[in-house]
Design a protein around this motif. Structure first.
Motif, PDB file in Angstrom:
ATOM      1  N   HIS A  85       1.184   4.188  -2.788  1.00 53.22           N
ATOM      2  CA  HIS A  85       1.084   5.641  -2.556  1.00 53.22           C
ATOM      3  C   HIS A  85       2.229   6.359  -3.255  1.00 53.22           C
ATOM      4  CE1 HIS A  85      -1.224   4.679   1.403  1.00 53.22           C
ATOM      5  NE2 HIS A  85      -1.963   4.507   0.315  1.00 53.22           N
ATOM      6  N   HIS A 107      -6.619  -3.990   1.745  1.00 51.79           N
ATOM      7  CA  HIS A 107      -6.524  -2.726   1.008  1.00 51.79           C
ATOM      8  C   HIS A 107      -5.278  -2.631   0.104  1.00 51.79           C
ATOM      9  CE1 HIS A 107      -6.491   1.531   0.111  1.00 51.79           C
ATOM     10  NE2 HIS A 107      -5.305   1.631   0.686  1.00 51.79           N
ATOM     11  N   HIS A 130      -5.755   2.988  -6.665  1.00 49.22           N
ATOM     12  CA  HIS A 130      -6.500   3.025  -5.414  1.00 49.22           C
ATOM     13  C   HIS A 130      -7.997   3.009  -5.690  1.00 49.22           C
ATOM     14  CE1 HIS A 130      -3.312   3.252  -2.549  1.00 49.22           C
ATOM     15  NE2 HIS A 130      -4.150   3.522  -1.568  1.00 49.22           N
ATOM     16  N   ASP A 155       0.859  -1.199   0.000  1.00 42.76           N
ATOM     17  CA  ASP A 155       0.000   0.000   0.000  1.00 42.76           C
ATOM     18  C   ASP A 155       0.897   1.252   0.000  1.00 42.76           C
ATOM     19  OD1 ASP A 155      -2.258   1.678   0.263  1.00 42.76           O
ATOM     20  OD2 ASP A 155      -2.298   1.483   2.455  1.00 42.76           O
TER      21      ASP A 155
HETATM   22 FE    FE Z   1      -3.786   3.213   0.514  1.00 41.73          FE
END
Ligand code: FE
Ligand code: NAP
Length: 367
Positions: free
Chosen positions: A194, A275, A261, A190
């Motif tokens: 980003h 996620h 995302h 994750d």
């Molecule tokens: Fe995230």
């Protein structure tokens, strides 16, 4: 450029107990917001309650925050905070309790504000001050003005507002020692998402790029070594992953995220995919797309982080589990309107069209 970040961030081993006096700047009573068990298990809750005891602050605990936290739970916890007379909110956990704590603080000050107004950022009184303690090395929520909450229709939606920055965030990488390996990897990827999404955003600038490149460089190097061994991470690797997650958070504080995302949310909502894995599944497509439409940016990215596009895609594919998901024609029809006039998709470099999104979905999930 326009850079604003109002959180005081303190990281390092034992940073909570070394700075216990900072809690007394926040008020006399607080509500602690956590998930079911990890805040206790990783030692963060014990450190926080000890620090609060040392400076004589009263507390109550709300431990009902689940993964992909609901806005309803934030409204409920806000009412409890108000009833308890809390002066501030402490969030302890991964991104789920941290995101929730930000909106609990809004609801505690505005207990009659309802779901639609929260998403529309229409609240009147300032939120209570928030103090966050991260226990995963992933979301960077400690330093973002963002809360991602599941609405009453089951959809993940972001609230982005400068008023929800934490006042203070603590990050002690030792807390990630209890994190199961599957979450070490899904949260790290994750953070990598980003950094990559921020760097290949139309909103990127020199400040966000500096954060994104440093974060991606640390992650590329550290995840390579993490994947090579099956042993537990050492303290240096933990600290590097934690710092990279903060850098990723700072990068998306400037730019927001892009199509991976946004296309990941339905995988968490409908199929329970963690996620980080849900977003990272589209990173190879983003990198290949950027290679075509922004070749100079791809060159500067790999010049700064090392390696090349094939190695990075290989690393991402080795980290993220294969998703056993099959979409039907109806699913595709139902999903596509989500990405019409979507600002995250539009902020990706180049021009991501509906046809491109549909092709990615079909290639991945309609075989
Ligand atoms: Fe995230
Ligand atoms: P998470 O949903 O907070 O936690 C995942 C799991 O890990 C939970 O079972 C949790 O247990 C457990 N856990 C957390 N820390 C642990 C530790 N130190 N030891 C053992 N177990 C631990 O995971 P996350 O990936 O950090 O957060 C994901 C959420 O953040 C998503 O909802 C995502 O949309 C959001 N997000 C927000 C931002 C932002 O800028 N605000 C950015 C990216 C993602 P418990 O339930 O017991 O706590």
């Amino acid at each position: 450029m326009d850079f604003y970040m109002s959180t005081r961030l303190i990281t390092g081993n034992n940073c909570i107990l070394n700075n216990a006096e900072m809690f007394s700047e926040m008020g006399q009573r607080c509500l602690i917001v956590t998930g079911k068990s990890s805040a206790k298990r990783c030692g963060a809750l014990g450190d926080v309650t000890e620090a609060l005891g040392r400076v004589g602050i009263g507390y109550s605990i709300y431990d009902e925050i689940v993964q992909n936290p609901t806005i309803a739970s934030c409204i409920e916890a806000g009412k409890l905070a108000k009833g308890y007379g809390a002066d501030f909110i402490i969030g302890i956990g991964g991104g789920s309790p941290l995101d929730a704590a930000k909106i609990v603080a809004v609801c505690a000050a505005n207990p009659k504000t309802e779901e639609d107004d929260l998403y529309a950022r229409k609240w009147i009184k300032d939120a209570l001050p928030v103090l966050l303690i991260g226990t995963t090395a992933g979301t960077g929520s400690e330093v973002t003005p963002v809360s991602v909450l599941t609405d009453s229709r089951g959809r993940k939606r972001s609230i982005r507002d400068e008023r929800i920055y934490a006042k203070i965030s603590f990050g002690d990488p030792r807390y990630t020692e209890t994190l199961p390996r599957k979450f070490v990897l899904s949260t790290a990827v994750d953070a990598l998402a980003h950094c990559i999404e921020s760097y290949f955003s139309k909103k990127a600038n020199d400040i966000s790029a500096a954060f994104a490149l440093r974060g991606a460089a640390i992650l590329r190097e550290t995840l390579g070594s993490v994947l090579q061994s099956n042993t537990k991470l050492d303290s240096d690797q933990r600290e590097r992953l934690y710092n990279a997650s903060i850098l990723g958070g700072l990068a998306i504080s400037v730019t927001g995220t892009t199509f991976p995302h946004n296309m990941g949310y339905f995988l968490s909502e409908d199929y329970g995919v963690a996620h980080g894995n849900a977003c990272a599944v589209y990173l190879p497509e983003l990198l290949r797309y950027a290679e075509k439409c922004a070749p100079e940016r791809i060159s500067s990215f790999f010049a700064a982080i090392g390696g090349d596009i094939d190695c990075l895609i290989d690393l991402i594919e080795r980290i993220t589990p294969k998703l056993d998901i099959i979409l039907t024609e109806e699913d595709i029809k139902r999903l596509m309107p989500r990405w019409e006039n979507n600002s995250s998709v539009a902020s990706t470099v180049g021009n991501v069209t509906a046809d491109m999104i549909e092709k990615i979905l079909r290639d991945k999930f309609c075989k």
